[in-house]
Design an enzyme around this catalytic site. Structure first.
Site, PDB file in Angstrom:
ATOM      1  N   LYS A   5       0.849  -1.199   0.000  1.00  0.00           N
ATOM      2  CA  LYS A   5       0.000   0.000   0.000  1.00  0.00           C
ATOM      3  C   LYS A   5       0.882   1.245   0.000  1.00  0.00           C
ATOM      4  O   LYS A   5       1.731   1.421   0.875  1.00  0.00           O
ATOM      5  CB  LYS A   5      -0.910   0.050   1.229  1.00  0.00           C
ATOM      6  CG  LYS A   5      -1.921   1.202   1.115  1.00  0.00           C
ATOM      7  CD  LYS A   5      -2.674   1.489   2.409  1.00  0.00           C
ATOM      8  CE  LYS A   5      -1.926   2.399   3.351  1.00  0.00           C
ATOM      9  NZ  LYS A   5      -1.667   3.762   2.809  1.00  0.00           N
ATOM     10  N   CYS A  61      13.662  10.422   7.246  1.00  0.00           N
ATOM     11  CA  CYS A  61      13.594   9.818   8.576  1.00  0.00           C
ATOM     12  C   CYS A  61      14.909   9.959   9.332  1.00  0.00           C
ATOM     13  O   CYS A  61      14.915  10.093  10.543  1.00  0.00           O
ATOM     14  CB  CYS A  61      13.194   8.353   8.475  1.00  0.00           C
ATOM     15  SG  CYS A  61      14.139   7.462   7.249  1.00  0.00           S
ATOM     16  N   GLY A  90       7.223   4.617   8.433  1.00  0.00           N
ATOM     17  CA  GLY A  90       6.390   5.786   8.728  1.00  0.00           C
ATOM     18  C   GLY A  90       6.674   6.288  10.126  1.00  0.00           C
ATOM     19  O   GLY A  90       7.781   6.118  10.650  1.00  0.00           O
ATOM     20  N   SER A  91       5.665   6.869  10.758  1.00  0.00           N
ATOM     21  CA  SER A  91       5.876   7.479  12.071  1.00  0.00           C
ATOM     22  C   SER A  91       5.959   6.423  13.170  1.00  0.00           C
ATOM     23  O   SER A  91       5.418   5.324  13.033  1.00  0.00           O
ATOM     24  CB  SER A  91       4.725   8.441  12.382  1.00  0.00           C
ATOM     25  OG  SER A  91       3.518   7.717  12.455  1.00  0.00           O
ATOM     26  N   THR A  92       6.611   6.782  14.249  1.00  0.00           N
ATOM     27  CA  THR A  92       6.720   5.869  15.387  1.00  0.00           C
ATOM     28  C   THR A  92       5.334   5.577  15.958  1.00  0.00           C
ATOM     29  O   THR A  92       5.033   4.433  16.321  1.00  0.00           O
ATOM     30  CB  THR A  92       7.674   6.467  16.442  1.00  0.00           C
ATOM     31  OG1 THR A  92       8.988   6.504  15.857  1.00  0.00           O
ATOM     32  CG2 THR A  92       7.728   5.634  17.706  1.00  0.00           C
ATOM     33  N   ALA A  93       4.475   6.588  15.987  1.00  0.00           N
ATOM     34  CA  ALA A  93       3.124   6.383  16.534  1.00  0.00           C
ATOM     35  C   ALA A  93       2.382   5.321  15.728  1.00  0.00           C
ATOM     36  O   ALA A  93       1.772   4.398  16.302  1.00  0.00           O
ATOM     37  CB  ALA A  93       2.359   7.703  16.514  1.00  0.00           C
ATOM     38  N   THR A  94       2.421   5.417  14.407  1.00  0.00           N
ATOM     39  CA  THR A  94       1.719   4.434  13.581  1.00  0.00           C
ATOM     40  C   THR A  94       2.416   3.072  13.662  1.00  0.00           C
ATOM     41  O   THR A  94       1.753   2.034  13.656  1.00  0.00           O
ATOM     42  CB  THR A  94       1.599   4.940  12.128  1.00  0.00           C
ATOM     43  OG1 THR A  94       0.933   6.199  12.155  1.00  0.00           O
ATOM     44  CG2 THR A  94       0.814   3.992  11.260  1.00  0.00           C
ATOM     45  N   GLU A 120      10.407   0.676  10.150  1.00  0.00           N
ATOM     46  CA  GLU A 120      11.429   1.709   9.954  1.00  0.00           C
ATOM     47  C   GLU A 120      10.742   3.021  10.276  1.00  0.00           C
ATOM     48  O   GLU A 120       9.876   3.472   9.532  1.00  0.00           O
ATOM     49  CB  GLU A 120      11.950   1.642   8.519  1.00  0.00           C
ATOM     50  CG  GLU A 120      13.315   2.265   8.379  1.00  0.00           C
ATOM     51  CD  GLU A 120      13.217   3.698   7.923  1.00  0.00           C
ATOM     52  OE1 GLU A 120      13.157   4.592   8.815  1.00  0.00           O
ATOM     53  OE2 GLU A 120      13.186   3.940   6.716  1.00  0.00           O
TER      54      GLU A 120
HETATM   55  P1  NAI Z   1       2.091   7.666   9.036  1.00  0.00           P
HETATM   56  O1  NAI Z   1       3.093   6.818   9.701  1.00  0.00           O
HETATM   57  O2  NAI Z   1       0.750   7.725   9.669  1.00  0.00           O
HETATM   58  O3  NAI Z   1       1.885   7.178   7.509  1.00  0.00           O
HETATM   59  C1  NAI Z   1       2.751   6.330   6.825  1.00  0.00           C
HETATM   60  C2  NAI Z   1       1.970   5.249   6.120  1.00  0.00           C
HETATM   61  O4  NAI Z   1       1.218   4.493   7.074  1.00  0.00           O
HETATM   62  C3  NAI Z   1       0.943   5.723   5.099  1.00  0.00           C
HETATM   63  O5  NAI Z   1       0.925   4.808   4.021  1.00  0.00           O
HETATM   64  C4  NAI Z   1      -0.367   5.648   5.866  1.00  0.00           C
HETATM   65  O6  NAI Z   1      -1.498   5.468   5.030  1.00  0.00           O
HETATM   66  C5  NAI Z   1      -0.139   4.419   6.705  1.00  0.00           C
HETATM   67  N1  NAI Z   1      -0.942   4.345   7.933  1.00  0.00           N
HETATM   68  C6  NAI Z   1      -1.504   5.354   8.642  1.00  0.00           C
HETATM   69  N2  NAI Z   1      -2.135   4.882   9.735  1.00  0.00           N
HETATM   70  C7  NAI Z   1      -1.980   3.542   9.725  1.00  0.00           C
HETATM   71  C8  NAI Z   1      -2.360   2.491  10.593  1.00  0.00           C
HETATM   72  N3  NAI Z   1      -3.084   2.733  11.703  1.00  0.00           N
HETATM   73  N4  NAI Z   1      -1.982   1.230  10.301  1.00  0.00           N
HETATM   74  C9  NAI Z   1      -1.259   0.968   9.204  1.00  0.00           C
HETATM   75  N5  NAI Z   1      -0.872   1.918   8.341  1.00  0.00           N
HETATM   76  C10 NAI Z   1      -1.211   3.191   8.588  1.00  0.00           C
HETATM   77  O7  NAI Z   1       2.728   9.103   8.879  1.00  0.00           O
HETATM   78  P2  NAI Z   1       2.060  10.524   8.490  1.00  0.00           P
HETATM   79  O8  NAI Z   1       0.833  10.745   9.296  1.00  0.00           O
HETATM   80  O9  NAI Z   1       1.917  10.596   7.036  1.00  0.00           O
HETATM   81  O10 NAI Z   1       3.215  11.510   8.954  1.00  0.00           O
HETATM   82  C11 NAI Z   1       3.303  11.920  10.305  1.00  0.00           C
HETATM   83  C12 NAI Z   1       4.744  12.009  10.755  1.00  0.00           C
HETATM   84  O11 NAI Z   1       5.348  10.734  10.677  1.00  0.00           O
HETATM   85  C13 NAI Z   1       5.660  12.883   9.926  1.00  0.00           C
HETATM   86  O12 NAI Z   1       5.559  14.226  10.259  1.00  0.00           O
HETATM   87  C14 NAI Z   1       7.000  12.315  10.274  1.00  0.00           C
HETATM   88  O13 NAI Z   1       7.446  12.826  11.495  1.00  0.00           O
HETATM   89  C15 NAI Z   1       6.728  10.837  10.427  1.00  0.00           C
HETATM   90  N6  NAI Z   1       7.062  10.079   9.207  1.00  0.00           N
HETATM   91  C16 NAI Z   1       8.218   9.368   9.182  1.00  0.00           C
HETATM   92  C17 NAI Z   1       8.598   8.696   8.041  1.00  0.00           C
HETATM   93  C18 NAI Z   1       9.859   7.920   7.970  1.00  0.00           C
HETATM   94  O14 NAI Z   1      10.418   7.781   6.897  1.00  0.00           O
HETATM   95  N7  NAI Z   1      10.329   7.349   9.051  1.00  0.00           N
HETATM   96  C19 NAI Z   1       7.807   8.769   6.819  1.00  0.00           C
HETATM   97  C20 NAI Z   1       6.583   9.498   6.960  1.00  0.00           C
HETATM   98  C21 NAI Z   1       6.250  10.131   8.120  1.00  0.00           C
END
Ligand code: NAI
Ligand code: MG
Length: 495
Positions: free
Chosen positions: A189, A298, A241-245, A264
């Site tokens: 996805k 990241c 993605g984010s640590t929270a997610t 990651e």
């Molecule tokens: P996110 O972690 O929520 O989104 C990343 C991916 O996860 C997207 O494909 C999203 O659709 C998916 N996702 C969202 N909620 C989910 C869930 N409950 N279960 C499974 N998948 C889920 O990040 P977001 O909201 O776009 O960005 C927020 C912050 O996260 C950014 O400001 C940044 O600090 C951090 N981030 C870090 C990244 C990295 O490369 N480590 C990449 C993107 C965001």
């Protein structure tokens, strides 16, 4: 079937191409079951690019069915055939590099130069894993004369992969390369703000001849990601993605079928300049470390620590360089970086800048949104910060950085470690023994010495602490996609 889901798009540099908008399932681009679509935006001018179909739970089920059905034959395919397909995919991406880079710049907002760099690494990653496909071995284990014991490294099954929006195509390659080389089938996805390059890649997957169902690529929101993470027939989930997610993903895996998890996640990487560093090189690395990709990285070097004896020089040099790093249209050669990828991110970053000012940090330069259409933020440097400020503690994910003075190695290590994260760190010094001591001491999955944001397909990447678990790229990237079966044969007697 499927051709009605393509839309003609013209990029700002004049490339006209057919953008797939369907869900890529079983090698076809299909509408979502609900027929729902969502809008994709160009963050450099807030224009609407195209609508893509939105995958929900029922669509994920169809994709999992497809991936499950082909799994046995794909897992038992000759490894050299899997390698050949990956290698052909790398060639195909190289052939389509210009359009892929233009798509990435249009959808994500990164400059065309940066997008071309991403595509180059994508090619390297697929070639690297193509080479591994026929080199996945178990061991023969000598225990005693009565037994014969060996191990096999087997694929896991259908794997779910969820990627973010900062490196849409590149992170798809980090995920797909090792999964496919080792014989897994995939449901990937993309992120809702950047679905376009992965769909274009899907078309190339089909063109080079991957069997239907091996690679499925869907567009959708977080709730669809959550469904993948909790799916009972998905054997592993890889998330960036984010640590929270990331926490949600791990929890969803735990409460569903205990699928394997690699994460990651975020970072707040320290970037350290010692007194004996080559200052020009160090300051250039610091610039790349934070302003590259609009700071949406990241492992961004978002906390800069400078030895007190060179602090004033670094402040002067870095301020000047930052002021020469203005963002602009991704297709303009003069733009150092592009807009933030979405309005949500823009607002988050501006909020952090306000917090920094409120907490009493000094704004050395930048700090404002640029007054034009699109989500542009000035290169922003804060000084006079302390370790408890939000802007020093939390991941900002934008072109915003803090500068702090230090006196001793022990002091800077202590500050470097004062974080929940552990993704990367950077060191600048000409003193080899100091470099090695500090590199060995740092709590980080990657340490860069006299360079930064310096990725290579052969070198593993992945965090310590709350920056994640598991590695991507390198040979270690294969580990998460195989499981070891031990076979022990008894009763070997003398004849
Ligand atoms: P996110 O972690 O929520 O989104 C990343 C991916 O996860 C997207 O494909 C999203 O659709 C998916 N996702 C969202 N909620 C989910 C869930 N409950 N279960 C499974 N998948 C889920 O990040 P977001 O909201 O776009 O960005 C927020 C912050 O996260 C950014 O400001 C940044 O600090 C951090 N981030 C870090 C990244 C990295 O490369 N480590 C990449 C993107 C965001
Ligand atoms: Mg977009």
């Amino acid at each position: 079937m499927g051709s009605n889901t393509f839309v003609t798009v013209k990029t700002a540099n004049g490339i006209e191409y057919q953008q797939p908008t369907g869900l890529f399932i079983n090698n076809e681009f299909v509408p979502s079951i609900s027929g729902k679509k969502f809008a994709v935006e160009n963050p450099s001018n807030e224009d609407h690019i195209v609508d893509v179909y939105e995958a929900e739970e029922a669509d994920v089920d169809v994709a999992v069915d497809a991936a499950e059905k082909v799994f046995d034959s794909w897992a038992n395919e000759q490894p050299k055939k899997r390698g050949l397909l990956l290698s052909r995919l790398a060639d195909k991406i190289e052939e389509h590099a210009d359009v892929l880079a233009a798509i990435e710049s249009t959808d994500n907002g990164k400059t065309l130069n940066m997008a071309k760099g991403d595509v180059g690494l994508v090619v390297d990653v697929f070639r690297f894993y193509a080479g591994w496909a026929d080199k996945i071995y178990g061991d023969v284990i000598e225990t005693d004369p009565d037994h014969f014991s060996y191990t096999r490294r087997e694929p896991l099954g259908v794997v779910g992969q969820i990627i973010p929006w900062n490196f849409p195509l590149l992170l798809a390659s980090w995920k797909l390369g090792p999964a496919l080389a080792t014989g897994n089938t995939v449901v990937l996805k993309s992120a809702e703000s950047t679905p376009l390059s992965a769909l274009y890649l899907a078309n190339l997957v089909k063109e080079v001849g991957f069997p239907p169902g091996v690679v499925n690529i869907i567009s959708g929101f977080g709730k669809t990601g959550a469904y993948i993470a909790s799916h009972m027939r998905i054997k592993k989930v890889a998330f960036t993605g984010s640590t929270a997610t990331g926490r949600f993903v791990m929890k969803a895996a735990a409460t569903s079928n205990l699928k394997k998890v690699t994460l990651e996640l975020g970072g707040k990487s320290p970037h350290i300049i010692f007194e004996d560093a080559d200052l020009e090189t160090a300051v250039e690395a610091v610039r790349v470390g934070i302003f590259f990709n609009s700071g949406e990285v990241c492992c961004a070097g978002s906390r800069i620590y400078v030895h007190e004896s060179v602090y004033d020089d670094v402040v002067k040099l870095f301020k000047a360089k930052a002021e020469q790093s203005a963002p602009g249209d991704p297709f303009e050669k003069t733009s150092w970086y592009g807009p933030q990828t979405s309005r949500i991110q823009l607002d988050r970053i501006l909020q952090y800048i306000e917090e920094g000012k409120k907490e009493g940090a000094k704004l050395l330069t930048g700090g404002k949104r640029i007054d034009r259409k699109g989500y542009y933020i000035e290169p922003t440097i804060f000084t006079d910060v302390n370790e408890n400020m939000k802007i020093v503690k939390e991941e900002i994910f934008g072109p915003v950085v803090t500068l702090t003075k230090f006196k001793t190695v022990d002091e800077v290590l202590q500050m470097a470690h004062d974080t929940q994260y552990g993704l990367a760190a950077g060191i600048h010094t000409q003193n080899l023994s100091k470099a090695l001591h500090v590199a060995n001491s740092l709590h980080a999955g990657t340490v860069w010495i006299n360079t930064f944001n310096d990725f290579h397909a052969q070198v593993p990447f992945g965090g310590y602490n709350q920056s994640g678990t598991g590695k991507e790229m390198g040979k270690e990237g294969l580990d998460a996609y195989t499981q070891v079966k031990a076979v022990r044969i008894g009763g070997i007697t003398k004849h």
